[in-house]
Design a protein around this motif. Structure first.
Motif, mmCIF file in Angstrom:
data_model
loop_
_atom_site.group_PDB
_atom_site.id
_atom_site.type_symbol
_atom_site.label_atom_id
_atom_site.label_comp_id
_atom_site.label_asym_id
_atom_site.label_seq_id
_atom_site.Cartn_x
_atom_site.Cartn_y
_atom_site.Cartn_z
ATOM 1 N N LEU A 127 -2.220 5.722 4.315
ATOM 2 C CA LEU A 127 -2.634 4.331 4.508
ATOM 3 C C LEU A 127 -1.745 3.616 5.518
ATOM 4 C CD1 LEU A 127 -4.724 2.273 3.522
ATOM 5 C CD2 LEU A 127 -3.090 1.586 1.773
ATOM 6 N N SER A 128 -2.362 3.089 6.566
ATOM 7 C CA SER A 128 -1.630 2.356 7.601
ATOM 8 C C SER A 128 -1.065 1.060 7.034
ATOM 9 C CB SER A 128 -2.593 2.059 8.769
ATOM 10 O OG SER A 128 -2.381 0.785 9.309
ATOM 11 N N PHE A 129 0.206 0.747 7.390
ATOM 12 C CA PHE A 129 0.819 -0.520 6.974
ATOM 13 C C PHE A 129 -0.058 -1.689 7.409
ATOM 14 C CE2 PHE A 129 5.119 1.596 8.165
ATOM 15 C CZ PHE A 129 5.118 2.345 7.008
ATOM 16 N N VAL A 130 -0.430 -1.672 8.691
ATOM 17 C CA VAL A 130 -1.176 -2.800 9.258
ATOM 18 C C VAL A 130 -2.510 -2.967 8.547
ATOM 19 C CG1 VAL A 130 -2.406 -3.610 11.328
ATOM 20 C CG2 VAL A 130 -0.030 -2.845 11.516
ATOM 21 N N THR A 131 -3.262 -1.876 8.391
ATOM 22 C CA THR A 131 -4.573 -1.955 7.735
ATOM 23 C C THR A 131 -4.432 -2.440 6.297
ATOM 24 O OG1 THR A 131 -5.334 -0.122 9.105
ATOM 25 C CG2 THR A 131 -6.645 -0.624 7.162
ATOM 26 N N ASN A 132 -3.461 -1.900 5.589
ATOM 27 C CA ASN A 132 -3.226 -2.270 4.201
ATOM 28 C C ASN A 132 -2.900 -3.758 4.068
ATOM 29 O OD1 ASN A 132 -2.617 -2.106 1.424
ATOM 30 N ND2 ASN A 132 -0.498 -1.609 1.858
ATOM 31 N N TYR A 133 -1.904 -4.215 4.844
ATOM 32 C CA TYR A 133 -1.501 -5.619 4.736
ATOM 33 C C TYR A 133 -2.569 -6.558 5.271
ATOM 34 C CZ TYR A 133 3.147 -4.027 3.390
ATOM 35 O OH TYR A 133 4.198 -3.449 2.723
ATOM 36 N N ARG A 134 -3.267 -6.151 6.312
ATOM 37 C CA ARG A 134 -4.322 -7.009 6.855
ATOM 38 C C ARG A 134 -5.384 -7.267 5.785
ATOM 39 N NH1 ARG A 134 -7.078 -4.392 11.465
ATOM 40 N NH2 ARG A 134 -5.322 -5.006 12.744
ATOM 41 N N GLY A 135 -5.772 -6.231 5.070
ATOM 42 C CA GLY A 135 -6.757 -6.383 3.996
ATOM 43 C C GLY A 135 -6.266 -7.333 2.915
ATOM 44 N N GLN A 136 -5.020 -7.127 2.475
ATOM 45 C CA GLN A 136 -4.448 -7.996 1.428
ATOM 46 C C GLN A 136 -4.371 -9.445 1.887
ATOM 47 O OE1 GLN A 136 -0.622 -6.791 -0.144
ATOM 48 N NE2 GLN A 136 -1.179 -4.640 -0.022
ATOM 49 N N PHE A 137 -3.802 -9.642 3.087
ATOM 50 C CA PHE A 137 -3.568 -10.999 3.573
ATOM 51 C C PHE A 137 -4.874 -11.721 3.886
ATOM 52 C CE2 PHE A 137 0.812 -9.548 5.336
ATOM 53 C CZ PHE A 137 1.355 -9.630 4.065
ATOM 54 N N ASN A 138 -5.842 -11.006 4.471
ATOM 55 C CA ASN A 138 -7.102 -11.659 4.822
ATOM 56 C C ASN A 138 -7.829 -12.180 3.596
ATOM 57 O OD1 ASN A 138 -6.853 -11.503 7.565
ATOM 58 N ND2 ASN A 138 -8.148 -9.707 7.809
#
Length: 192
Positions: free
Chosen positions: A158-169
């Motif tokens: 799991l990519s850091f960016v993809t993971n956090y982007r999903g959570q934050f969005n």
């Protein structure tokens, strides 16, 4: 002209695989034999991660990727505050993960395959745990002012960016960017 040659040689960026390997080894060696002490005094652990690992991260670009559309509408002050809160979150998350390794952790570093003039590279490593479980690590790096900086990565798949982007969005959709930043500030304030 002869005087320029050594200066140019010094200006070449440290190869990304060497940079990643040396940084990880440096952090792990500074944690060696001190894990219990660092668990009791996490502030010291956070300072170590901030000093050793954070300079390798292109925090402005990573913050931009993670926030996506919200970055474009954020005020300069919100961007700064998000970046600081995001940095503190990364320090805590990955500092705690590093505490989980034994002093004799076995990390296999893969050679970076990229053209000499590449401006983006992928660095791969595998952590071999005592229990026989292998964890792949991937770092995406790009050149920023002649220095290799991490802008994304993954532990497992799991990519850091993809993971956090999903959570934050999803949090931004439900409560807005300001609320997300305030929540992160109160949760991840390192007190420094």
């Amino acid at each position: 002209v002869a005087l320029l040659v050594p200066a140019l040689a010094l200006a070449a960026p440290t190869p990304p695989d060497q940079l990643a390997r040396e940084t990880v080894q440096s952090v792990l060696s500074k944690m060696e034999g001190r894990r219990d002490e660092l668990r009791k005094n996490p502030q010291e652990l956070y300072q170590l991660i901030d000093r050793e690992l954070v300079p390798l991260v292109d925090l402005p670009y990573m913050s931009q990727l993670v926030l996506g559309r919200a970055w474009r509408t954020a005020t300069p002050e919100q961007r700064d505050r998000f970046q600081t809160a995001f940095k503190n979150m990364l320090i805590r998350t990955y500092g705690s993960a590093l505490l989980g390794f034994n002093d004799d952790v076995d990390i296999e570093y893969m050679p970076v395959r990229a053209a000499d003039d590449a401006e983006k590279v992928t660095f791969n490593a595998v952590i071999h745990a005592d229990n026989g479980q292998d964890t792949p690590i991937t770092l995406q790096l790009h050149l920023v002012n002649d220095q290799w900086k991490v802008f994304d990565g993954s532990v497992g798949n799991l990519s850091f960016v993809t993971n956090y982007r999903g959570q934050f969005n999803s949090q931004i959709r439900s409560g807005g960017l300001e609320q997300l930043i305030e929540r992160m500030e109160s949760r991840y304030n390192t007190g420094s």
